[in-house]
Design a protein around this motif. Structure first.
Motif, PDB file in Angstrom:
ATOM      1  N   PHE A   1      42.772  31.919  31.676  1.00 52.12           N
ATOM      2  CA  PHE A   1      41.519  31.581  32.152  1.00 52.12           C
ATOM      3  C   PHE A   1      40.633  30.902  31.084  1.00 52.12           C
ATOM      4  O   PHE A   1      40.205  31.565  29.924  1.00 52.12           O
ATOM      5  N   ILE A   2      40.691  29.665  30.883  1.00 53.73           N
ATOM      6  CA  ILE A   2      39.986  28.816  30.053  1.00 53.73           C
ATOM      7  C   ILE A   2      38.430  28.850  30.215  1.00 53.73           C
ATOM      8  O   ILE A   2      37.903  28.633  31.377  1.00 53.73           O
ATOM      9  N   GLY A   3      37.721  29.043  29.035  1.00 53.23           N
ATOM     10  CA  GLY A   3      36.140  28.856  29.180  1.00 53.23           C
ATOM     11  C   GLY A   3      35.712  30.401  29.725  1.00 53.23           C
ATOM     12  O   GLY A   3      34.246  30.368  29.897  1.00 53.23           O
ATOM     13  N   CYS A   4      36.248  31.406  29.890  1.00 55.80           N
ATOM     14  CA  CYS A   4      35.810  32.564  30.147  1.00 55.80           C
ATOM     15  C   CYS A   4      35.788  33.453  29.120  1.00 55.80           C
ATOM     16  O   CYS A   4      36.334  33.471  28.142  1.00 55.80           O
ATOM     17  N   SER A   5      34.791  34.475  29.374  1.00 53.57           N
ATOM     18  CA  SER A   5      34.376  35.215  28.275  1.00 53.57           C
ATOM     19  C   SER A   5      33.863  36.745  28.805  1.00 53.57           C
ATOM     20  O   SER A   5      33.606  36.768  30.243  1.00 53.57           O
ATOM     21  N   SER A   6      33.389  37.558  28.282  1.00 49.88           N
ATOM     22  CA  SER A   6      32.731  38.785  28.576  1.00 49.88           C
ATOM     23  C   SER A   6      31.470  38.533  29.516  1.00 49.88           C
ATOM     24  O   SER A   6      31.064  39.339  30.219  1.00 49.88           O
ATOM     25  N   HIS A   7      30.961  37.442  29.237  1.00 46.65           N
ATOM     26  CA  HIS A   7      29.656  36.777  30.197  1.00 46.65           C
ATOM     27  C   HIS A   7      30.114  36.422  31.587  1.00 46.65           C
ATOM     28  O   HIS A   7      29.300  35.907  32.248  1.00 46.65           O
ATOM     29  N   SER A   8      31.392  35.984  31.773  1.00 41.89           N
ATOM     30  CA  SER A   8      31.696  35.379  32.949  1.00 41.89           C
ATOM     31  C   SER A   8      31.472  36.478  34.060  1.00 41.89           C
ATOM     32  O   SER A   8      31.181  35.810  35.203  1.00 41.89           O
ATOM     33  N   GLY A   9      31.898  37.591  34.078  1.00 45.57           N
ATOM     34  CA  GLY A   9      31.500  38.541  35.206  1.00 45.57           C
ATOM     35  C   GLY A   9      29.951  38.569  35.413  1.00 45.57           C
ATOM     36  O   GLY A   9      29.591  38.459  36.627  1.00 45.57           O
TER      37      GLY A   9
END
Length: 198
Positions: free
Chosen positions: A138-146
């Protein structure tokens, strides 16, 4: 979509992919709870790390229908009461039942702990999300994505239950509505459709 660089939101297929990836792996129950606290309650990494059982238990020790997030666990003074999503409730209940079997269990314990410690740090939570998304490609996803996914989904659906963006702002723990608006992933298709029906 915002033109500034932000963590990407997750679609339903990606959410299912993360849950399938976590299922059956080491510490799967704990990790599923971590993911669902982000995607279904909109918690920040710090809030996930600092969440105590006492914040989700009723006075009789049973699991509450709410997360009562105290200021001590939040960014600034953004404590709030978040209704518990059913899927999240079920997974936390499983984790609670396992945790209560331990002789050292206390309501003051953190919900998320490691094999070596009774709590973890926000950075460890951030690193976990990074590893999961990297493994899944998943490109560009982080802990903030959720969190962004939670806020975007809530913003799209809040009017159907008689609420407003102010309710979403409260659930996200934002001090200003402008901050909440920056979290929302806009839909070009929805903008096109609304213009056609005005």
């Amino acid at each position: 979509m915002s033109l500034t660089k932000q963590a990407k939101t997750l679609n339903n297929n990606q959410i299912d992919a993360v849950l399938n990836y976590l299922d059956g792996r080491r510490n799967s129950r704990r990790n599923e709870v971590i993911f669902l606290l982000s995607i279904k309650a909109g918690l920040r990494a710090k809030e996930i790390a600092k969440l105590e059982w006492s914040m989700i238990l009723d006075s009789d020790g049973s699991l509450s229908q709410f997360i009562t997030l105290q200021n001590v666990a939040t960014k600034g003074n953004s404590g709030r009461k978040i209704p518990m999503n059913k899927k999240l409730f079920d997974k936390i209940k499983e984790l609670l039942e396992t945790s209560q079997k331990e002789l050292s269990f206390s309501p003051e314990d953190c919900v998320v702990k490691t094999e070596r410690a009774k709590q973890t740090s926000p950075q460890v939570i951030v690193n976990m999300f990074s590893q999961w998304y990297r493994d899944l490609g998943f490109i560009g996803c982080s802990s903030h994505s959720g969190r962004r996914t939670f806020v975007t989904s809530a913003a799209k659906k809040i009017a159907t239950v008689g609420g407003s963006l102010r309710d979403v702002q409260y659930l996200a723990g934002h001090s200003s509505l402008q901050t909440t608006e920056r979290y929302i992933d806009y839909s070009e298709n929805a903008r096109r459709r609304i213009v056609d029906i005005i």
